[in-house]
Design a protein around this motif. Structure first.
Motif, PDB file in Angstrom:
ATOM      1  N   TYR A  27      -7.039  -0.807   1.446  1.00 27.14           N
ATOM      2  CA  TYR A  27      -5.960  -0.866   1.743  1.00 27.14           C
ATOM      3  C   TYR A  27      -5.784   0.748  -0.289  1.00 27.14           C
ATOM      4  O   TYR A  27      -4.991   0.880  -0.104  1.00 27.14           O
ATOM      5  CB  TYR A  27      -5.011  -2.338   1.115  1.00 27.14           C
ATOM      6  CG  TYR A  27      -5.242  -2.550   2.611  1.00 27.14           C
ATOM      7  CD1 TYR A  27      -3.737  -2.099   3.609  1.00 27.14           C
ATOM      8  CD2 TYR A  27      -5.788  -3.858   3.468  1.00 27.14           C
ATOM      9  CE1 TYR A  27      -3.784  -2.891   5.438  1.00 27.14           C
ATOM     10  CE2 TYR A  27      -6.002  -4.046   4.600  1.00 27.14           C
ATOM     11  CZ  TYR A  27      -4.285  -4.140   5.276  1.00 27.14           C
ATOM     12  OH  TYR A  27      -4.170  -4.691   6.495  1.00 27.14           O
TER      13      TYR A  27
ATOM     14  N   ALA B 260      -4.277   3.441   0.013  1.00 22.70           N
ATOM     15  CA  ALA B 260      -3.161   4.006  -0.566  1.00 22.70           C
ATOM     16  C   ALA B 260      -3.455   5.047  -2.066  1.00 22.70           C
ATOM     17  O   ALA B 260      -2.354   6.275  -2.263  1.00 22.70           O
ATOM     18  CB  ALA B 260      -2.457   2.751  -1.569  1.00 22.70           C
TER      19      ALA B 260
ATOM     20  N   SER C 111       0.716  -1.135  -0.419  1.00 20.36           N
ATOM     21  CA  SER C 111      -0.174   0.017   0.275  1.00 20.36           C
ATOM     22  C   SER C 111       0.990   1.242  -0.025  1.00 20.36           C
ATOM     23  O   SER C 111       0.885   2.377  -0.511  1.00 20.36           O
ATOM     24  CB  SER C 111      -0.985   0.632   1.310  1.00 20.36           C
ATOM     25  OG  SER C 111      -2.144  -1.200   1.314  1.00 20.36           O
TER      26      SER C 111
END
Length: 188
Positions: free
Chosen positions: A59, A63, A18
């Motif tokens: 995730y 990110a 990530s």
């Protein structure tokens, strides 16, 4: 190996990947820029979509949002950071959930295309609303960026799907338990 140890290794791997995706989104957004009258085109959206498809909604969303937000900071447009974070995170989340639904039907490519299309439509509408309602630029000024964002969205969608199709065929992610590259999706 205990299940707890396996889960902590998987979480650590997802956190590391990530972070790498956040950096990739940031760099892809600020390094290769094609200037337009009301902004610029970039490869960032390609990796925003891929973050959702590879890392899953949560995730991948983190990110995508963090990487895009830092790109705004480094580009000197910090006033866009809150809107960019929310819009890009939601793009990755939507792309991930839609791709997951199609993956269950073994229609991965269609899932990527539809998920990417919906995510890019969210980017276009979200950017317009952020400029109009939250930044107070007025309806006409906010609408000026819509044609450029449509082209940016198309560029991000096409490049994201092409690169994702290539990545899925490589052994690089075979052992990474991301739902988008395995036949048995895991919830993230």
């Amino acid at each position: 190996m205990s299940k707890e140890k396996t889960n902590s290794k998987e979480i650590l791997l997802k956190l590391c990947v990530s972070g790498m995706f956040a950096a990739l989104v940031c760099v892809a957004t600020i390094i290769i820029r094609i200037p337009t009258a009301v902004g610029y085109w970039h490869f960032g959206d390609c990796f925003v979509l891929m973050a959702g498809w590879i890392l899953g909604p949560w995730y991948g969303g983190a990110a995508a949002g963090i990487g895009s937000m830092f790109a705004d900071l480094f580009a000197g447009v910090a006033y866009y950071m809150p809107g960019t974070f929310v819009i890009k995170a939601l793009m990755a989340i939507l792309a991930a959930f839609i791709a997951r639904a199609f993956l269950k039907k073994n229609e991965r490519l269609i899932g990527y295309m539809i998920g990417g299309f919906v995510a890019e439509a969210l980017m276009i509408g979200g950017d317009f609303l952020y400029k109009w309602l939250l930044l107070g630029r007025g309806y006409a000024a906010a609408a000026e960026s819509v044609p450029t964002n449509i082209l940016q969205g198309a560029f991000g969608l096409v490049s994201g799907v092409i690169i994702m199709q290539a990545v899925v065929k490589t052994p690089v992610l075979k052992n990474f338990h991301a739902y988008a590259v395995t036949d048995k999706p895991r919830l993230s």
